[in-house]
Design a protein around this motif. Structure first.
Motif, short mmCIF file in Angstrom:
data_model
loop_
_atom_site.label_atom_id
_atom_site.label_comp_id
_atom_site.label_asym_id
_atom_site.label_seq_id
_atom_site.Cartn_x
_atom_site.Cartn_y
_atom_site.Cartn_z
N GLN A 85 -5.97 -0.86 3.05
CA GLN A 85 -5.22 -1.90 2.68
C GLN A 85 -5.58 -2.22 1.49
O GLN A 85 -4.51 -2.81 0.90
CB GLN A 85 -5.16 -2.91 4.02
N LEU A 86 -6.86 -2.33 1.04
CA LEU A 86 -7.03 -2.91 -0.10
C LEU A 86 -6.56 -1.90 -1.03
O LEU A 86 -6.22 -2.35 -2.18
CB LEU A 86 -8.67 -3.17 -0.11
N ALA A 87 -6.74 -0.71 -0.90
CA ALA A 87 -6.47 0.22 -1.79
C ALA A 87 -4.63 0.08 -1.95
O ALA A 87 -4.12 0.25 -3.07
CB ALA A 87 -6.53 1.84 -1.47
N CYS A 88 -4.07 -0.17 -0.75
CA CYS A 88 -2.67 -0.44 -1.08
C CYS A 88 -2.27 -1.63 -1.89
O CYS A 88 -1.26 -1.70 -2.60
CB CYS A 88 -2.04 -0.58 0.54
N ASP A 269 -1.03 4.31 1.23
CA ASP A 269 -2.27 4.00 1.78
C ASP A 269 -1.93 3.40 3.10
O ASP A 269 -2.98 3.04 4.05
CB ASP A 269 -2.95 3.22 0.60
N ALA A 270 -0.82 2.35 3.10
CA ALA A 270 -0.77 1.51 4.43
C ALA A 270 0.57 1.37 4.55
O ALA A 270 1.27 1.15 3.68
CB ALA A 270 -1.43 0.38 4.00
N THR A 271 0.85 1.05 6.07
CA THR A 271 2.18 0.30 6.16
C THR A 271 2.12 -1.29 6.36
O THR A 271 1.33 -1.72 6.99
CB THR A 271 2.74 0.77 7.48
N VAL A 272 2.97 -1.86 5.49
CA VAL A 272 2.95 -3.42 5.42
C VAL A 272 4.36 -3.98 5.85
O VAL A 272 5.22 -3.41 6.12
CB VAL A 272 2.54 -3.98 4.12
N PHE A 273 4.38 -5.42 5.88
CA PHE A 273 5.71 -5.96 6.19
C PHE A 273 6.04 -6.72 5.15
O PHE A 273 5.02 -7.42 4.43
CB PHE A 273 5.61 -6.61 7.42
N GLN A 274 7.44 -7.18 4.79
CA GLN A 274 7.78 -7.69 3.70
C GLN A 274 8.60 -8.64 3.94
O GLN A 274 9.70 -8.37 4.84
CB GLN A 274 8.14 -6.62 2.40
N ARG A 275 8.55 -9.83 3.44
CA ARG A 275 10.08 -10.84 3.45
C ARG A 275 10.84 -10.24 2.44
O ARG A 275 10.62 -10.22 1.36
CB ARG A 275 9.33 -12.25 3.27
N PRO A 276 12.06 -10.21 2.86
CA PRO A 276 13.09 -9.69 1.84
C PRO A 276 13.14 -10.56 0.67
O PRO A 276 13.00 -11.92 0.90
CB PRO A 276 14.34 -9.81 2.68
#
Length: 279
Positions: A85-88, A269-276
């Protein structure tokens, strides 16, 4: 008093309900030994020897409430935990964020819960080592936790071998100073570049005072919540993210199972979640 404080099923339920209201974390019969050991420690410290008297004291004394919450929190972490996640962060999230920023603009990153500071300091070290634009932007890193003792330890920045075990030797030598056998303190420049302040995921007011963030790391805490607490935490996290901001959860956690308000972003590198960005 030594050993564990013996609780009836009704007393256990009452204390578990109190901790749940304060933290969102579920404790119950399966955690009986853990609960009774912590309660025995508080009986000894306060000089109170029975449940009814202690519960009354707990309700009237804010300092004791804080101390009990500290006793029940779980601080399990180390430097460079879930390094992908740091890489992401450096390869995908920050490049996406600066697409609409100018050099010198502020980028706010929040580590919550931060425990004793390893994650927040890991973010700072990682960016210094891996993001070539780190000096071009005003990076603000804040660590928060409900455990005030953990925050004090984070500010002190003193760590043992286990916490440092994932760091390459070069980074340990560069960013940490030996202070005594098997203990190192993170260098002053890093201690002064990361700030720490209390926050409670299930208390919107304690979260709101910190403003909004571009990236929030909130890893491995929602697994201790029930559905109601997770939904409450999701709402506070959403509100603390700037539009277009990113949320990083633990590898076993998924916001898509909790709230439909976040978009899923799958990076290399990772799956994350975003506020639109338009929300």
């Amino acid at each position: 008093m030594t050993g564990a404080a013996r609780l009836t099923a009704e007393q256990l339920q009452r204390l578990s309900a109190f901790v749940y209201r304060q933290t969102g974390m579920l404790f119950g019969e399966t955690k009986r030994y853990y609960i009774e050991r912590r309660l025995a420690e508080r009986y000894t410290a306060t000089g109170i020897g029975d449940f009814a008297s202690y519960l009354g004291h707990l309700r009237s004394d804010a300092t004791e409430r804080e101390t009990l919450v500290n006793a029940f929190t779980i601080n399990e972490t180390y430097f460079y935990r879930e390094e992908h996640q740091l890489a992401c962060l450096s390869r995908a999230l920050l490049p996406a964020l600066i697409a609409t920023r100018r050099p010198g603009d502020k980028i706010r990153i929040w580590s919550l819960p931060c425990s004793t500071g390893e994650e927040a300091y890991s973010i700072a070290i990682w960016l210094l080592e891996n993001w070539r634009l780190v000096d071009a932007y005003n990076i603000e890193i804040i660590g928060s936790d409900i455990d005030t003792r953990a925050l004090e330890a984070a500010r002190e920045g003193l760590y043992g071998e286990r916490a440092l075990s994932r760091l390459p030797p070069r980074l340990r030598d560069c960013y940490f100073e030996p202070v005594r056998r098997h203990r190192r303190r993170i260098i002053r420049d890093l201690r002064e570049s990361v700030s720490f302040a209390p926050a409670n995921l299930v208390d919107a007011a304690s979260m709101a005072v910190h403003g909004v963030f571009d990236v929030i790391f909130c890893r491995n805490v929602l697994i201790y919540f029930d559905d109601e607490s997770r939904l409450l935490a999701a709402g506070t996290l959403y509100d603390r993210l700037a539009p277009g901001g990113f949320l990083c959860l633990g590898h076993t956690e998924s916001m898509s199972r909790i709230s439909p308000r976040f978009e899923i972003c799958r990076f290399e590198d990772a799956t994350v979640f975003q506020r639109p960005a338009d929300a």
